[in-house]
Design an enzyme around this catalytic site. Structure first.
Site, PDB file in Angstrom:
ATOM      1  N   TYR A   5      -2.370   5.555  -4.282  1.00  0.00           N
ATOM      2  CA  TYR A   5      -3.466   6.495  -4.038  1.00  0.00           C
ATOM      3  C   TYR A   5      -3.106   7.785  -4.741  1.00  0.00           C
ATOM      4  CZ  TYR A   5      -5.825   3.981  -0.186  1.00  0.00           C
ATOM      5  OH  TYR A   5      -6.537   3.095   0.574  1.00  0.00           O
ATOM      6  N   SER A  49       0.827  -1.218   0.000  1.00  0.00           N
ATOM      7  CA  SER A  49       0.000   0.000   0.000  1.00  0.00           C
ATOM      8  C   SER A  49       0.856   1.262   0.000  1.00  0.00           C
ATOM      9  CB  SER A  49      -0.885  -0.016   1.251  1.00  0.00           C
ATOM     10  OG  SER A  49      -1.407   1.262   1.509  1.00  0.00           O
ATOM     11  N   THR A  55      -5.927   2.660  -6.779  1.00  0.00           N
ATOM     12  CA  THR A  55      -7.177   2.606  -6.010  1.00  0.00           C
ATOM     13  C   THR A  55      -8.046   3.817  -6.316  1.00  0.00           C
ATOM     14  OG1 THR A  55      -6.152   1.314  -4.267  1.00  0.00           O
ATOM     15  CG2 THR A  55      -8.134   2.521  -3.665  1.00  0.00           C
ATOM     16  N   HIS A  90     -13.627  -1.786  -0.913  1.00  0.00           N
ATOM     17  CA  HIS A  90     -12.588  -1.445   0.061  1.00  0.00           C
ATOM     18  C   HIS A  90     -12.828  -2.203   1.382  1.00  0.00           C
ATOM     19  CE1 HIS A  90      -9.332   1.685   0.040  1.00  0.00           C
ATOM     20  NE2 HIS A  90      -9.269   1.336   1.308  1.00  0.00           N
ATOM     21  N   LYS A 150      -8.561  -0.552  -8.916  1.00  0.00           N
ATOM     22  CA  LYS A 150      -9.171  -1.162  -7.721  1.00  0.00           C
ATOM     23  C   LYS A 150     -10.314  -0.307  -7.184  1.00  0.00           C
ATOM     24  CE  LYS A 150      -7.850  -2.870  -3.152  1.00  0.00           C
ATOM     25  NZ  LYS A 150      -8.410  -1.969  -2.159  1.00  0.00           N
TER      26      LYS A 150
HETATM   27  C1  LIG Z   1      -6.802  -2.564   7.611  1.00  0.00           C
HETATM   28  C2  LIG Z   1      -7.060  -2.317   6.159  1.00  0.00           C
HETATM   29  C3  LIG Z   1      -6.333  -1.345   5.493  1.00  0.00           C
HETATM   30  C4  LIG Z   1      -6.544  -1.140   4.123  1.00  0.00           C
HETATM   31  N1  LIG Z   1      -5.762  -0.233   3.456  1.00  0.00           N
HETATM   32  C5  LIG Z   1      -5.878  -0.138   2.110  1.00  0.00           C
HETATM   33  C6  LIG Z   1      -4.967   0.659   1.375  1.00  0.00           C
HETATM   34  O1  LIG Z   1      -4.059   1.267   1.931  1.00  0.00           O
HETATM   35  N2  LIG Z   1      -5.129   0.724   0.032  1.00  0.00           N
HETATM   36  C7  LIG Z   1      -6.130   0.056  -0.633  1.00  0.00           C
HETATM   37  O2  LIG Z   1      -6.244   0.154  -1.843  1.00  0.00           O
HETATM   38  N3  LIG Z   1      -6.984  -0.738   0.052  1.00  0.00           N
HETATM   39  C8  LIG Z   1      -6.861  -0.862   1.387  1.00  0.00           C
HETATM   40  N4  LIG Z   1      -7.696  -1.699   2.070  1.00  0.00           N
HETATM   41  C9  LIG Z   1      -8.693  -2.501   1.331  1.00  0.00           C
HETATM   42  C10 LIG Z   1      -8.084  -3.832   0.911  1.00  0.00           C
HETATM   43  O3  LIG Z   1      -7.132  -3.664  -0.099  1.00  0.00           O
HETATM   44  C11 LIG Z   1      -9.155  -4.792   0.385  1.00  0.00           C
HETATM   45  O4  LIG Z   1      -9.921  -4.132  -0.576  1.00  0.00           O
HETATM   46  C12 LIG Z   1     -10.055  -5.338   1.484  1.00  0.00           C
HETATM   47  O5  LIG Z   1      -9.333  -5.568   2.659  1.00  0.00           O
HETATM   48  C13 LIG Z   1     -10.702  -6.637   1.033  1.00  0.00           C
HETATM   49  O6  LIG Z   1     -11.578  -7.108   1.976  1.00  0.00           O
HETATM   50  P1  LIG Z   1     -11.207  -8.228   3.082  1.00  0.00           P
HETATM   51  O7  LIG Z   1     -10.404  -7.527   4.126  1.00  0.00           O
HETATM   52  O8  LIG Z   1     -12.535  -8.655   3.569  1.00  0.00           O
HETATM   53  O9  LIG Z   1     -10.426  -9.307   2.394  1.00  0.00           O
HETATM   54  C14 LIG Z   1      -7.528  -1.893   3.435  1.00  0.00           C
HETATM   55  C15 LIG Z   1      -8.246  -2.864   4.133  1.00  0.00           C
HETATM   56  C16 LIG Z   1      -8.021  -3.088   5.474  1.00  0.00           C
HETATM   57  C17 LIG Z   1      -8.798  -4.160   6.180  1.00  0.00           C
END
Ligand SMILES: Cc1cc2nc3c(=O)[nH]c(=O)nc-3n(C[C@H](O)[C@H](O)[C@H](O)COP(=O)(O)O)c2cc1C
Length: 404
Positions: A150, A127, A176, A296, A272
């Protein structure tokens, strides 16, 4: 920038034995262990969705509505989970999703997760909001990883980030699109989420009950957003993630920006955060190589449909004009196969790997990947298939929309 070199593999110390993973049979075991081991503000940061968390819950529960067809008396020998995502070979069609603050679930978390992913032969996505920087991960791993971008107001910073990802030989850029403004997560506000955590009395009392996390964290200097601090102009203190996001993430992001980034990045580009067929059609036009059906992880638009429910209409909208991936709610190999059956070429796991990481660092992530790999393999066999690339909606019971 000073970098703490990762220690090479050595026999487990006494306290590593004390904090072993024990008998883990499923991702839920890892979640429970992570809850005990990770300070509350970081555990809650992972295990939460925005507002009422209805979309967060639906991401998981909608998988339960889909039923599989049990097949018998078919040859189940010589099975394979090998496939490709954006043309790159993968040991199974599962990638690690980009997650911010991963290095706060466990010291040097991004490096550990990248190494576990490399061992399993699957992609790791770093990320923008990571603790370990692009360079930290590149120096401490020997397999190319993917970088998630981002779009921020400071376009020079974005250009430099893209150049850094190129220099680190990242083999895909994940852009994203669903976080121009931040959905509120109540727990983060109540817990005063910051990194490193402020040394308030409640935080110190909580950390006193998390010795595994503290002992590891004391051995690293990577405790801030190292992709940003020292790289973005005028950015020193990044303690408050939400204020940084509010100030820096660009609410003007649009399809022209996507085009500009497409022109700048000659490698594989993945978009994404697509949840609507109209946006999927625009993504297919954009020249990107893949899109990720995602909300997300239920952390942005509360009340949006679950990712798995959104998947079929997006697959239908884009046909084979762009590769379709999905994430959201995947906790088991059964979930993976259902997403593949509904047309995803590959999936990503967010919380599942974070729970593994919090529970046991690199070994915990490996454990998570192994649990999912085995579940996927056995489920595929019981559905009467031997090659994961042959999975289609044929393995689903009933008719469309298959209970969704
Ligand atoms: C703690 C956390 C932080 C996240 N940070 C980002 C991020 O920095 N960039 C991003 O594109 N998605 C981020 N996401 C979304 C994840 O990439 C992903 O879409 C999501 O976790 C998928 O769902 P799941 O946790 O149920 O597998 C984050 C998700 C979580 C749980």
């Amino acid at each position: 920038m000073t970098a703490t070199k990762m220690p090479s593999s050595k026999p487990p110390s006494q306290w590593e034995k004390l904090f072993s993973l024990g008998h883990v049979t499923c991702v839920e075991d890892l979640r429970r262990l992570a809850k005990r081991r990770v300070p509350r503000m970081f555990y809650d940061y992972a295990d939460s969705g925005s507002y009422t968390e209805s979309t967060y819950r639906a991401n998981e529960s909608d998988f339960q509505k889909i039923k599989l067809r049990q097949r018998v008396a078919v040859d189940m020998t010589n099975r394979t989970l090998a496939s490709t995502m954006v043309g790159q070979p993968v040991g199974m069609p599962v990638a690690i999703a980009p997650t911010g603050l991963t290095g706060m679930q466990h010291a040097d978390g991004e490096i550990h997760a990248a190494r576990a992913a490399a061992r399993a032969g699957i992609p790791f996505t770093l990320s923008t909001m990571s603790i370990c920087s692009i360079e930290d991960v590149a120096e401490n791993t020997d397999r190319p990883f993917w970088f998630q971008l981002y779009v921020m107001r400071d376009r020079d910073f974005i250009d430099r980030l893209i150049a850094r990802a190129k220099a680190a030989q990242c083999s895909a850029l994940v852009l994203t699109l669903d976080l121009q403004i931040l959905g509120q997560r109540h727990k983060d506000i109540k817990n005063g989420l910051s990194t490193p955590p402020r040394l308030t009395i409640p935080n110190m009392l909580d950390m006193a009950t998390k010795p595994y996390w503290c002992l590891n964290m004391l051995q690293t200097r990577r405790r801030t957003f190292r992709n940003i601090v020292g790289h973005a102009t005028g950015v020193g203190d990044l303690r408050s993630l939400s204020s940084w996001t509010a100030e820096q993430f660009d609410p003007r992001l649009n399809w022209d920006d996507v085009k500009r980034i497409r022109d700048q990045w000659d490698g594989k580009l993945i978009l994404k955060g697509i949840l609507d067929p109209e946006d999927a059609a625009a993504a297919a036009h954009s020249g990107a190589d893949a899109l990720i059906v995602s909300n997300h992880g239920g952390r942005q638009l509360d009340g949006a449909v679950s990712s798995i429910a959104a998947l079929p209409s997006i697959v239908e909208a884009v046909g084979d004009r762009i590769e379709v991936h999905m994430d959201g709610g995947i906790r088991t190999g059964q979930d993976v196969i259902k997403a593949l059956a509904l047309g995803a070429k590959g999936v990503y796991i967010g919380r599942a790997f974070l729970y593994g990481l919090g529970a046991g660092g690199e070994a915990g992530v490996s454990q998570c990947l192994e649990v999912i790999r085995k579940e996927l393999d056995v489920t595929m066999a019981m559905c009467g298939l031997r090659d994961v690339r042959d999975v289609t909606a044929d393995i689903l019971a009933g008719d469309p929309p298959y209970g969704l």
